[in-house]
Design an enzyme around this catalytic site. Structure first.
Site, PDB file in Angstrom:
ATOM      1  N   GLU A  15       0.811  -1.227   0.000  1.00 42.96           N
ATOM      2  CA  GLU A  15       0.000   0.000   0.000  1.00 42.96           C
ATOM      3  C   GLU A  15       0.843   1.276   0.000  1.00 42.96           C
ATOM      4  O   GLU A  15       0.305   2.357   0.222  1.00 42.96           O
ATOM      5  CB  GLU A  15      -0.923   0.004   1.217  1.00 42.96           C
ATOM      6  CG  GLU A  15      -1.914  -1.146   1.237  1.00 42.96           C
ATOM      7  CD  GLU A  15      -2.821  -1.094   2.445  1.00 42.96           C
ATOM      8  OE1 GLU A  15      -3.858  -0.411   2.369  1.00 42.96           O
ATOM      9  OE2 GLU A  15      -2.502  -1.723   3.467  1.00 42.96           O
ATOM     10  N   SER A 165      -6.325  -2.593   1.533  1.00 42.24           N
ATOM     11  CA  SER A 165      -6.619  -2.182   0.156  1.00 42.24           C
ATOM     12  C   SER A 165      -7.030  -3.350  -0.727  1.00 42.24           C
ATOM     13  O   SER A 165      -6.873  -3.298  -1.944  1.00 42.24           O
ATOM     14  CB  SER A 165      -5.429  -1.449  -0.466  1.00 42.24           C
ATOM     15  OG  SER A 165      -5.239  -0.216   0.175  1.00 42.24           O
ATOM     16  N   GLU A 287     -14.557  -5.999   8.918  1.00 40.26           N
ATOM     17  CA  GLU A 287     -13.212  -5.604   9.350  1.00 40.26           C
ATOM     18  C   GLU A 287     -13.183  -4.108   9.630  1.00 40.26           C
ATOM     19  O   GLU A 287     -14.089  -3.363   9.247  1.00 40.26           O
ATOM     20  CB  GLU A 287     -12.176  -5.942   8.286  1.00 40.26           C
ATOM     21  CG  GLU A 287     -12.349  -5.184   6.982  1.00 40.26           C
ATOM     22  CD  GLU A 287     -11.313  -5.566   5.935  1.00 40.26           C
ATOM     23  OE1 GLU A 287     -11.085  -6.767   5.742  1.00 40.26           O
ATOM     24  OE2 GLU A 287     -10.738  -4.650   5.323  1.00 40.26           O
ATOM     25  N   ASN A 289     -10.568  -0.654   9.391  1.00 42.47           N
ATOM     26  CA  ASN A 289      -9.331  -0.019   8.928  1.00 42.47           C
ATOM     27  C   ASN A 289      -9.040   1.166   9.842  1.00 42.47           C
ATOM     28  O   ASN A 289      -9.874   2.056   9.991  1.00 42.47           O
ATOM     29  CB  ASN A 289      -9.498   0.477   7.490  1.00 42.47           C
ATOM     30  CG  ASN A 289      -9.821  -0.646   6.541  1.00 42.47           C
ATOM     31  OD1 ASN A 289      -8.951  -1.391   6.128  1.00 42.47           O
ATOM     32  ND2 ASN A 289     -11.094  -0.798   6.204  1.00 42.47           N
ATOM     33  N   SER A 298     -10.958   8.861  -1.686  1.00 40.41           N
ATOM     34  CA  SER A 298     -11.226   7.943  -0.581  1.00 40.41           C
ATOM     35  C   SER A 298     -12.565   8.222   0.093  1.00 40.41           C
ATOM     36  O   SER A 298     -13.144   9.307  -0.022  1.00 40.41           O
ATOM     37  CB  SER A 298     -10.101   8.022   0.455  1.00 40.41           C
ATOM     38  OG  SER A 298      -8.862   7.640  -0.103  1.00 40.41           O
TER      39      SER A 298
END
Length: 325
Positions: A15, A165, A287, A289, A298
């Protein structure tokens, strides 16, 4: 007197390029009349301060300082924009804790816990949070495909346990597709997670500590052209990100309650972006992040804009919250 802010970016994972973009967006949007900002590239072969002319100055790892033309630069706070290792998995944050340097992320243990998908899911399950049925494999384990399929079913998702990602993730629809998917995931990590397919809309929720309170940002519905929300869908325009999500008020309240609970039980601070699948209007947690993308494309910046929060306000808040700790 203006505070010195180190914006760390880069990292040691796949990433790195995305992280450099996120870090540069932060650098461009933090007001220079309020803070002295410095771009710090944390890379496998070097830690360097990079000025606006791309001159590089080595970072002294003893105290995380740099010297520019005979002047020693030290920092009051670190703005963490490293996705993956070592920023999102807590490694570098443990180092900052050791040398007494404040940062915009959660404590290093919380970062490590949430970066490890398997461990994170194990914790939230204990608090009644719904998750997909999962199967774990370590590199070198004997692989019994029939046993895996019996537990998780087909189709299923095969993903690295510690990666972001959507690198290394596959959707396996048949038994024949399982081994190639497992091999792909093992290229990213020595631990992998195989999860049952959850059929329903994907909702992404940003939660952060904003002005001292846990704030849930407007939610985003992911509608992807691809088979799932993979790298292409996230970064190459192969998806529609609909903010606010097209959900009922009742479902919104349910998601907001779950998202706040997950943030709290994981003892989080700073930015987070979590993924949920709605199955019959019930949220299933996938999940979290803890260093979400901050590029102009984004999701967190999109959600903040919908909430009437500018990037400058978002980034200044992160710094202010860190300095108060």
């Amino acid at each position: 007197m203006k505070k010195n802010i180190a914006i760390i970016m880069g990292g040691y994972s796949s990433e790195v390029e995305i992280s450099l973009k996120s870090g540069n967006v932060a650098y461009q949007n933090i007001a220079k009349d309020q803070y002295n900002c410095y771009k710090i590239h944390i890379l496998k072969n070097k830690w360097v301060l990079v000025d606006d002319n791309n001159n590089e100055y080595p970072i002294n790892k003893h105290d995380f300082s740099a010297e520019i033309n005979g002047n020693k630069i030290t920092f009051d706070c670190v703005f963490n924009a490293i996705h993956g290792n070592p920023g999102e998995n807590g490694t570098i944050l443990a180092y900052f804790d050791l040398i007494g340097l404040k940062h915009t992320s959660a404590p290093f243990y919380q970062m490590a816990l949430t970066f490890n998908k398997r461990d994170c899911l194990s914790v939230v399950k204990e608090y009644g949070i719904k998750t997909a049925t999962s199967f774990y494999l370590n590199k070198g384990d004997k692989i019994n495909l029939d046993e895996i399929i019996k537990k998780v079913g087909l189709p299923c998702f095969v993903k690295p346990n510690n990666a972001g990602s959507s690198f290394g993730i596959s959707k396996a629809k048949t038994k024949a597709a399982m081994l190639p998917a497992i091999e792909k995931a093992f290229k990213e990590d020595t631990e992998i997670l195989i999860e049952s397919f959850l059929d329903g809309p994907e909702i992404t929720i940003g939660v952060l500590n904003y002005e001292g309170k846990t704030k849930v940002l407007p939610m985003t519905e992911i509608v992807t052209d691809n088979d799932f929300f993979d790298y292409e869908a996230k970064y190459l325009g192969k998806s529609d990100e609909i903010t606010p999500a097209r959900i009922s008020d009742a479902t919104h309240k349910k998601l907001e309650k779950v998202a706040k609970k997950v943030y709290r039980v994981l003892n989080m601070s700073g930015f987070t972006r979590s993924e949920y699948i709605l199955v019959n209007d019930e949220p299933y947690f996938l999940e979290m992040n803890t260093v979400p993308g901050l590029t102009n494309e984004s999701i967190i910046p999109q959600q903040a804009a919908e909430a009437g929060i500018s990037l400058q306000e978002l980034f200044h808040n992160a710094i202010n919250m860190a300095l108060k700790n």
